[in-house]
Design a protein around this motif. Structure first.
Motif: not given
Length: 443
Positions: A141-144, A150-157
């Motif tokens: 996540s960035l605040a500019t 915001v980017f989320c990757d909680f895995g394939p399953s």
């Protein structure tokens, strides 16, 4: 959250990379929520821009005698005071924000990694892949200025135990009708909609009139056909009338497996964005390209964002964005990209507070397995607050004060007006203190 979700959070460990305004907001929220441990990594010294959003830094921290101290170490003690049950630490052997130094920390039982500082695309891909390797969730996540992502990757399953957090839906049966090989259940309309979705699982209780057809306590999967009706396929009435005299339906919450894509794939193919404002339906795609253009120019400038008011650098960001944006830009869209570039260094307290709350919730989702996470990219902006055109360099030049971030976005004249305001607030609880914090940082 429930006892089970809270128990899982109290056994979780988060790693936060970056301790400027957004990073300290996320850390504060995670600590108050009650994680087991929090590791903060940020060996960089503070700048005047950090004072716009980091409520634990002061102008004294910018003096020559303090610059050897990192943002993380300057904030650690005060963060730890928020909750004595959360172990807050700052690794002393991390001297640079490189993957060589960050990756080993992920092998120490980290549940979730949160990056709140600009890193190169290759570094983010490396960290994301390492998270997948060790089974940790990845958030970037960035605040500019007045723009955030915001980017989320909680895995394939990723297993979500409760996708919405609502209490199980309950209804009263009005009738059960045989239609072919299926049973159609209608609920009493005066008690409201049944609130079910296709694929939900329900149980029946105290059902009379069709004895033995729908067993009490047995799970049945529903196919919703209307707000007051649903089907149960493959079931038939064994005996009794087609009108149930009474009976109750209770939803049985089921775990859901959610598949996430990697940062590398989503960067090239973002898919469907989670919307923050439906009045800005075209904004996520534009900001997705603009943040990539901004990162490209940051790398070309030696790892630094454009100086506020630097028209040449801002134009480079615009041209890089146009190369990545699928459509021809309108003048209004070009204005947004130019303002994103000019105010990229700015750390604004209200934006950090909003994004810090969102990212904090995503950390809790990752640790507890409760509620549906953001799947992919999410963008937030407040471009309505910006002037029509870029301000002249003398208006946005840093003053080496705690208001440099706001000056970079809104100009010196607007900051002078803010300093003359006198506000009266009633109530200093959770919301009141948040407002007081933001207004104090804004001046």
């Amino acid at each position: 959250m429930g006892h089970e979700a809270q128990r899982r959070m109290m056994a979780s460990k988060a790693l936060i990379v970056g301790c400027s305004g957004l990073g300290v907001e996320v850390a504060k929220n995670c600590i108050l929520a009650g994680l087991s441990a929090l590791v903060i990594v940020d060996p960089l010294p503070p700048t005047s821009y950090d004072l716009g959003g980091n409520f634990y830094l002061s102008p004294q921290d910018l003096t020559s005698t303090c610059t050897t101290r990192s943002r993380a170490s300057l904030c650690r003690d005060q963060l730890a005071e928020l909750n004595p049950y959360v172990h807050v630490s700052v690794p002393t052997d991390v001297t640079a924000l490189t993957t060589d130094q960050i990756v080993p920390l992920l092998d120490t039982g980290v549940t979730c990694l949160v990056v709140t500082i600009p890193l190169s695309t290759n570094d983010l891909i490396t960290l994301n892949n390492k998270c997948r390797e060790v089974g940790a969730s990845f958030i970037y996540s960035l605040a500019t200025g007045v723009f955030g992502q915001v980017f989320c990757d909680f895995g394939p399953s990723f297993i979500c135990s409760d996708h919405d957090g609502n209490p199980p839906a309950t209804s009263q049966v009005e009738s059960v009708i045989q239609e072919g090989d299926n049973l159609v259940i209608k609920v009493l309309e005066d008690q409201g909609r049944h609130g079910l979705e296709t694929g939900d699982v329900v149980t029946f209780a105290r059902l009379k009139g069709i004895d033995g057809s729908l067993e009490a306590g047995k799970n049945y999967t529903v196919n919703v056909t209307g707000p007051y009706t649903f089907e149960i396929k493959g079931e038939t009435i064994r005996s009794g009338s087609i009108e149930a005299q009474q009976g109750y339906i209770t939803q049985v919450k089921q775990p859901v497996s959610i598949a996430f894509e990697t940062y590398e794939k989503r960067l090239a193919e973002p898919g469907e964005f989670m919307m923050s404002d439906f009045a800005k339906f075209d904004r996520p795609a534009l900001l997705h390209a603009a943040f990539q253009g901004l990162e490209q120019v940051r790398q070309e400038l030696g790892g630094e964002y454009p100086t506020p008011g630097d028209v040449a650098a801002c134009t480079r960001v615009l041209e890089a964005t146009k190369a990545k944006y699928a459509e021809e830009m309108t003048p209004a869209q070009e204005r947004i990209v130019l303002h994103l570039a000019s105010g990229a260094k700015a750390i604004l307290s209200p934006m950090c507070a909003a994004l810090g709350g969102i990212v904090g919730q995503e950390v809790l989702k990752a640790c507890s397995g409760k509620f549906t996470p953001i799947n992919g990219f999410f963008f937030l902006d407040a471009d309505e607050t910006l002037p029509d055109t870029l301000l002249p360099p003398d208006q946005v030049a840093p003053q080496n004060s705690r208001y440099d971030s706001q000056i970079a976005v809104f100009g010196k004249d607007i900051q002078d007006k803010l300093l003359d305001l006198n506000y009266f607030i009633i109530g200093a609880g959770a919301i009141g203190c948040e407002m007081l914090k933001n207004w104090a940082l804004m001046g």
